[in-house]
Design an enzyme around this catalytic site. Structure first.
Site, PDB file in Angstrom:
ATOM      1  N   ASP A 147       1.518   2.713   3.494  1.00 36.44           N
ATOM      2  CA  ASP A 147       0.655   3.886   3.305  1.00 36.44           C
ATOM      3  C   ASP A 147       1.482   5.163   3.369  1.00 36.44           C
ATOM      4  O   ASP A 147       0.984   6.213   3.787  1.00 36.44           O
ATOM      5  CB  ASP A 147      -0.496   3.925   4.320  1.00 36.44           C
ATOM      6  CG  ASP A 147      -1.607   4.886   3.890  1.00 36.44           C
ATOM      7  OD1 ASP A 147      -1.647   5.264   2.706  1.00 36.44           O
ATOM      8  OD2 ASP A 147      -2.421   5.270   4.745  1.00 36.44           O
ATOM      9  N   HIS A 204       1.611   5.384  -1.724  1.00 38.45           N
ATOM     10  CA  HIS A 204       1.267   6.553  -2.547  1.00 38.45           C
ATOM     11  C   HIS A 204       2.535   7.093  -3.181  1.00 38.45           C
ATOM     12  O   HIS A 204       3.434   7.559  -2.465  1.00 38.45           O
ATOM     13  CB  HIS A 204       0.606   7.637  -1.685  1.00 38.45           C
ATOM     14  CG  HIS A 204      -0.683   7.182  -1.077  1.00 38.45           C
ATOM     15  ND1 HIS A 204      -1.896   7.337  -1.722  1.00 38.45           N
ATOM     16  CD2 HIS A 204      -0.940   6.527   0.077  1.00 38.45           C
ATOM     17  CE1 HIS A 204      -2.848   6.808  -0.969  1.00 38.45           C
ATOM     18  NE2 HIS A 204      -2.297   6.309   0.131  1.00 38.45           N
ATOM     19  N   HIS A 220      -4.689  -0.512   5.686  1.00 39.30           N
ATOM     20  CA  HIS A 220      -4.203   0.271   6.843  1.00 39.30           C
ATOM     21  C   HIS A 220      -5.161   0.202   8.029  1.00 39.30           C
ATOM     22  O   HIS A 220      -5.698   1.218   8.469  1.00 39.30           O
ATOM     23  CB  HIS A 220      -3.915   1.721   6.468  1.00 39.30           C
ATOM     24  CG  HIS A 220      -4.935   2.413   5.599  1.00 39.30           C
ATOM     25  ND1 HIS A 220      -6.272   2.477   5.908  1.00 39.30           N
ATOM     26  CD2 HIS A 220      -4.811   3.063   4.419  1.00 39.30           C
ATOM     27  CE1 HIS A 220      -6.903   3.145   4.965  1.00 39.30           C
ATOM     28  NE2 HIS A 220      -6.042   3.508   4.049  1.00 39.30           N
ATOM     29  N   LYS A 279      -9.373  -0.136  -5.941  1.00 38.44           N
ATOM     30  CA  LYS A 279      -9.427   0.522  -4.631  1.00 38.44           C
ATOM     31  C   LYS A 279     -10.761   1.198  -4.401  1.00 38.44           C
ATOM     32  O   LYS A 279     -11.231   1.977  -5.239  1.00 38.44           O
ATOM     33  CB  LYS A 279      -8.306   1.564  -4.542  1.00 38.44           C
ATOM     34  CG  LYS A 279      -8.267   2.380  -3.254  1.00 38.44           C
ATOM     35  CD  LYS A 279      -7.738   1.575  -2.073  1.00 38.44           C
ATOM     36  CE  LYS A 279      -7.889   2.343  -0.760  1.00 38.44           C
ATOM     37  NZ  LYS A 279      -6.680   3.049  -0.373  1.00 38.44           N
ATOM     38  N   HIS A 281       0.872  -1.199   0.000  1.00 35.08           N
ATOM     39  CA  HIS A 281       0.000   0.000   0.000  1.00 35.08           C
ATOM     40  C   HIS A 281       0.898   1.234   0.000  1.00 35.08           C
ATOM     41  O   HIS A 281       1.479   1.588   1.027  1.00 35.08           O
ATOM     42  CB  HIS A 281      -0.910   0.017   1.228  1.00 35.08           C
ATOM     43  CG  HIS A 281      -1.871   1.167   1.230  1.00 35.08           C
ATOM     44  ND1 HIS A 281      -3.228   1.012   1.343  1.00 35.08           N
ATOM     45  CD2 HIS A 281      -1.681   2.508   1.113  1.00 35.08           C
ATOM     46  CE1 HIS A 281      -3.823   2.182   1.303  1.00 35.08           C
ATOM     47  NE2 HIS A 281      -2.896   3.125   1.167  1.00 35.08           N
ATOM     48  N   HIS A 311     -10.510   1.353   1.712  1.00 37.66           N
ATOM     49  CA  HIS A 311     -10.298   2.367   2.754  1.00 37.66           C
ATOM     50  C   HIS A 311     -11.541   2.292   3.635  1.00 37.66           C
ATOM     51  O   HIS A 311     -12.594   2.801   3.269  1.00 37.66           O
ATOM     52  CB  HIS A 311     -10.127   3.766   2.141  1.00 37.66           C
ATOM     53  CG  HIS A 311      -9.852   4.816   3.171  1.00 37.66           C
ATOM     54  ND1 HIS A 311      -8.657   5.477   3.279  1.00 37.66           N
ATOM     55  CD2 HIS A 311     -10.618   5.285   4.194  1.00 37.66           C
ATOM     56  CE1 HIS A 311      -8.691   6.310   4.308  1.00 37.66           C
ATOM     57  NE2 HIS A 311      -9.875   6.221   4.865  1.00 37.66           N
TER      58      HIS A 311
END
Ligand code: DOR
Ligand code: ZN
Length: 347
Positions: A250, A15, A177, A102, A13, A139
């Protein structure tokens, strides 16, 4: 044990952002991780296989822009919207480079305004994903104004996740997460099709870290840090030997100015110490022998991908994290533990 050699880990995970920001942060990940599940919350979001192909090309170009990095494979993810068609799911499955979809509830976090307003609207896409075995990465927070921000994850399980899995019992899901005892227990009790990622910062900090000596914007992420009882439950889950918990940093870079402001962005940048911080957390729990499975085996096994063949070595030797590091457009970002010590070192 002062050195630890493990199979090279993956980040399930991450970004990476885009353009100059991507070029700035990618080396931190590629030095540690062989692969990463790359979050699609760009502006505009990576909502089609065609957009994912272009983004993948930019990530590979960014990787090539820094000579000497170990090989790195981006595992692409589509951003689910109210309008994602089952055909798009087929294209993703057939691409060979899209590994998941996602689900961001609309308004839950950074760049989630194109997210899903009601999961029922995505039912046809979800049914196709269940049929084709394409994982849904969630999420897991409700955004309803009546729900306390610290309860958003626990309420999501009851209001959204259980009904969704009742409709699609074979859907493969990663609860991303996770931050609560409730989520850890939910995943532990679920079937093999349900897994979870856990960040290093949620293993190392509880919500006191948000207010240690004053408001601490660099500890603000979503889902927000929780009480100690939840942090302890996460440590217990990742060190339990359960193969459905795996590493997902994350890591979410934002420019310093976007964090240190009246209405700061959510996200902790941790890629600069992406495996070292987990080593600290496992060490503190007396469970360093469980780190390799969590970081390097459980993820690929669950996703049905091969484990990495190469290795990394970590040393118990502390070092000081820089106060900031270059980001995009002449700006800097502030990494987690800026100016402070990390107990483990890579290489
Ligand atoms: O803290 C977060 N930052 N949580 C998310 O879900 C998104 C991320 C980001 O993209 O900045
Ligand atoms: Zn994220």
């Amino acid at each position: 044990m002062d050195t630890l050699t493990i199979t090279r880990p993956d980040d399930w995970h991450l970004h990476l952002r885009d353009d100059a920001a991507l070029v700035a942060v990618l080396p931190d990940t590629a030095r540690r991780f062989a692969r990463a599940i790359v979050m699609p919350n760009l502006r505009p979001p990576v909502s089609t296989t065609a957009l994912a192909a272009e983004y993948r090309g930019r990530i590979l170009a960014a990787h090539a822009a820094t000579p000497g990095l170990p090989p790195f494979e981006p595992l692409m993810v589509l951003y689910l919207t109210d309008n994602t068609a089952p055909d798009e799911i087929d294209r993703a499955c057939d691409s060979g480079f899209v590994h998941a979809v996602k689900l961001y509830p609309a308004g839950a976090t950074t760049n989630s305004d194109s997210g899903v307003t009601d999961v029922m609207r995505c039912d046809a896409a979800l049914a196709r994903m269940a049929e084709r075995g394409l994982p849904l990465l969630i999420h897991g927070e409700v955004t309803d104004g009546d729900v306390d921000v610290f309860d958003r994850e626990a309420v999501f399980i009851e209001r959204v996740l259980r009904p969704l899995l009742a409709r699609h019992p074979s859907l493969r899901v990663v609860f991303e997460h996770i931050t609560t005892k409730d989520a850890a227990e939910f995943v532990a009790a679920a079937g093999d099709n349900i897994a979870a990622t856990v960040t290093a910062h949620h293993l190392l900090m509880n919500r006191n870290a948000l207010f240690a000596g004053g408001v601490r914007p660099h500890h603000y992420c979503l889902p927000v840090l929780k009480r100690e009882v939840h942090r302890a439950a996460l440590v217990e889950a990742v060190t339990s030997g359960n193969r459905r918990f795996f590493l997902g940093t994350d890591s979410a870079p934002h420019a310093k100015g976007a964090k240190e402001t009246a209405c700061g962005c959510a996200g902790c940048y941790t890629s600069h110490a992406g495996i070292e911080l987990y080593a600290e957390a496992f060490d503190a729990a007396g469970a360093l022998d469980r780190l390799e499975a969590f970081a390097s085996f459980n993820g690929p096994d669950w996703y049905g991908l091969p484990r990495n063949a190469s290795q990394i070595t970590l040393r118990r030797l502390d070092w000081t994290v820089k106060a900031s590091q270059p980001f995009a457009d002449g700006e800097v970002l502030v990494p987690l533990r800026a100016g402070e010590r990390v107990a483990w070192q890579l290489g």
